[in-house]
Design an enzyme around this catalytic site. Sequence first.
Site, mmCIF file in Angstrom:
data_model
loop_
_atom_site.group_PDB
_atom_site.id
_atom_site.type_symbol
_atom_site.label_atom_id
_atom_site.label_comp_id
_atom_site.label_asym_id
_atom_site.label_seq_id
_atom_site.Cartn_x
_atom_site.Cartn_y
_atom_site.Cartn_z
ATOM 1 N N ASP A 11 -3.526 8.883 -0.567
ATOM 2 C CA ASP A 11 -2.269 8.288 -1.378
ATOM 3 C C ASP A 11 -2.001 6.843 -0.400
ATOM 4 O O ASP A 11 -1.794 6.949 0.757
ATOM 5 C CB ASP A 11 -1.222 9.057 -1.272
ATOM 6 C CG ASP A 11 -0.044 8.305 -2.256
ATOM 7 O OD1 ASP A 11 0.021 8.799 -3.274
ATOM 8 O OD2 ASP A 11 0.708 7.618 -1.725
ATOM 9 N N ASP A 111 -3.089 5.171 -7.297
ATOM 10 C CA ASP A 111 -3.045 5.038 -5.875
ATOM 11 C C ASP A 111 -3.488 6.393 -5.039
ATOM 12 O O ASP A 111 -3.321 6.612 -4.108
ATOM 13 C CB ASP A 111 -2.008 4.378 -5.274
ATOM 14 C CG ASP A 111 -0.673 5.266 -4.957
ATOM 15 O OD1 ASP A 111 -0.639 6.220 -5.849
ATOM 16 O OD2 ASP A 111 0.120 4.890 -4.185
ATOM 17 N N GLU A 112 -4.100 7.185 -5.973
ATOM 18 C CA GLU A 112 -4.180 8.630 -5.481
ATOM 19 C C GLU A 112 -5.632 9.344 -5.868
ATOM 20 O O GLU A 112 -5.806 9.215 -6.821
ATOM 21 C CB GLU A 112 -3.013 9.580 -6.016
ATOM 22 C CG GLU A 112 -2.141 10.220 -5.118
ATOM 23 C CD GLU A 112 -0.647 10.836 -5.838
ATOM 24 O OE1 GLU A 112 -1.109 11.897 -6.148
ATOM 25 O OE2 GLU A 112 0.132 10.078 -5.869
HETATM 26 N N1 DCP Z 1 5.347 3.280 -9.401
HETATM 27 C C1 DCP Z 1 6.176 2.572 -10.473
HETATM 28 N N2 DCP Z 1 7.191 3.537 -10.922
HETATM 29 C C2 DCP Z 1 7.617 4.519 -10.219
HETATM 30 C C3 DCP Z 1 6.865 5.155 -9.209
HETATM 31 C C4 DCP Z 1 5.634 4.586 -8.628
HETATM 32 O O1 DCP Z 1 5.839 2.018 -11.392
HETATM 33 N N3 DCP Z 1 8.923 5.138 -10.459
HETATM 34 C C5 DCP Z 1 4.098 2.755 -8.846
HETATM 35 C C6 DCP Z 1 4.481 1.667 -7.842
HETATM 36 C C7 DCP Z 1 3.897 2.472 -6.683
HETATM 37 C C8 DCP Z 1 2.810 3.179 -7.353
HETATM 38 O O2 DCP Z 1 3.021 3.488 -8.740
HETATM 39 O O3 DCP Z 1 3.514 1.488 -5.788
HETATM 40 C C9 DCP Z 1 2.376 4.466 -6.626
HETATM 41 O O4 DCP Z 1 3.368 5.122 -6.422
HETATM 42 P P1 DCP Z 1 3.789 5.985 -5.316
HETATM 43 O O5 DCP Z 1 4.679 7.200 -5.719
HETATM 44 O O6 DCP Z 1 2.575 6.557 -4.305
HETATM 45 O O7 DCP Z 1 4.422 5.289 -4.335
HETATM 46 P P2 DCP Z 1 4.259 3.851 -3.413
HETATM 47 O O8 DCP Z 1 2.797 4.025 -3.246
HETATM 48 O O9 DCP Z 1 4.740 2.765 -3.777
HETATM 49 O O10 DCP Z 1 4.914 4.567 -1.940
HETATM 50 P P3 DCP Z 1 4.333 5.805 -0.907
HETATM 51 O O11 DCP Z 1 4.201 4.685 0.430
HETATM 52 O O12 DCP Z 1 5.747 6.571 -0.655
HETATM 53 O O13 DCP Z 1 3.356 6.380 -1.527
HETATM 54 CA CA CA Z 2 0.642 8.123 -5.309
HETATM 55 CA CA CA Z 3 1.689 5.883 -2.715
#
Ligand code: DCP
Ligand code: CA
Ligand code: CA
Length: 365
Positions: A11, A111-112
């Site tokens: 991730d 991203d996963e």
């Molecule tokens: N995303 C979004 N709205 C949300 C949650 C996520 O648009 N409510 C988008 C933005 C994030 C991406 O999806 O960058 C990936 O979500 P993640 O939950 O994996 O969160 P992040 O990668 O941003 O942070 P982390 O470091 O906690 O994985």
């Molecule tokens: Ca994710």
């Molecule tokens: Ca993420």
Amino acid sequence: MPPNRIIVHVDLDYFFAQIEELENPQYRGKPVVVGVYSGRTDESGAVSTANYIARRFGVRSGMPISWAKRALRNEEAVFLPVNRERYNIISDQIMDILRSCGDKFEQVSVDEAYLDVSEKLLGHFERAEELGRGIKASIGEKVGLTCSVGIAPNKLVAKIAANSVKPDGLTIVLPDAVVDFLRPLPVGRLYGIGKKTEEILTARGLRTIGDLADQPVDQLSQIFGKTLGNYFHQSANGIDDSEVKERGLPKSLSRIITLKSDTRKMDELWPTLEILCNDLTQKIHTYGIAFRIVGIIAITSNMSVQSRSLSLNEAVTDKSVLLDSVERLLKDYLSESRQDLRRIGVRISAFSPVAVQRSLSSFLG
Ligand code: DCP
Ligand code: CA
Ligand code: CA
């Protein structure tokens, strides 16, 4: 069959915001918030994600942008609109790397992804650390981003492991350690336990996964019904037999490059585009696929992002068609814009498997 299943979950860390930092190093060290602006005011809309500096001030995905602005009012914070096209290109590039790292690959979000590496490591968990480091290094070197990796005997535990140390984590849970790893974690970490279910469980004194694991399965079934009760019981005990599902063809492939110097001259842009097209043509040959949609993405000196795409009448594999399409799209774009370009990318999609090569089929026929 190897003795152990070995499953990897990858991730990316603060994905959208990390891409923004990568492309704008001046943002590093500041709170960065990426959001969807609904347009009425520059405060209306929701936060998509934020970097870890912004999270220290309480900023979270999903909260209103106005809240984030208030939380960061005394900071030199950067607020940016989401740019999905750009993030998709980087996502393609990452998934393309990951796809080649395991025996089986399953992308689960932008991203996963999961990898099954049981065969590759012959079930040897002692090789997992090296593999995990290799994956992180590949994404770091080729894309420039950090990710968090979890490696465990199944998907459930691999995902929880990846999320347990972030950013830039690598967490390996050996088969013997699964139950102890899960026990102290809050029940909400289990897939399928949202806020509501978590409230029901904590109201009954079941706060941790260990508390849940100690509950007789019959009692859980009485509360949640047989299917869900069983599922919670199994999950809490770290049991998950679900497979990493190969999804067949990739959805899209893309490449993006930063130009040596900003320009809008076709003859200066062309060598770079040829490299990108060469690279993509090699990829589609490796996968044995043909493409029908071609797109370009142009990022200007002032970081505005423009894209153009076209659909071909039929799916093809030819580099010449790709180059022609890219040339048409770029000429079109350049005729409408006066800005110099800083980065340029090519994306192909709408894939279909390639029929047996003509030379081979005629030989056989
Ligand atoms: N995303 C979004 N709205 C949300 C949650 C996520 O648009 N409510 C988008 C933005 C994030 C991406 O999806 O960058 C990936 O979500 P993640 O939950 O994996 O969160 P992040 O990668 O941003 O942070 P982390 O470091 O906690 O994985
Ligand atoms: Ca994710
Ligand atoms: Ca993420």
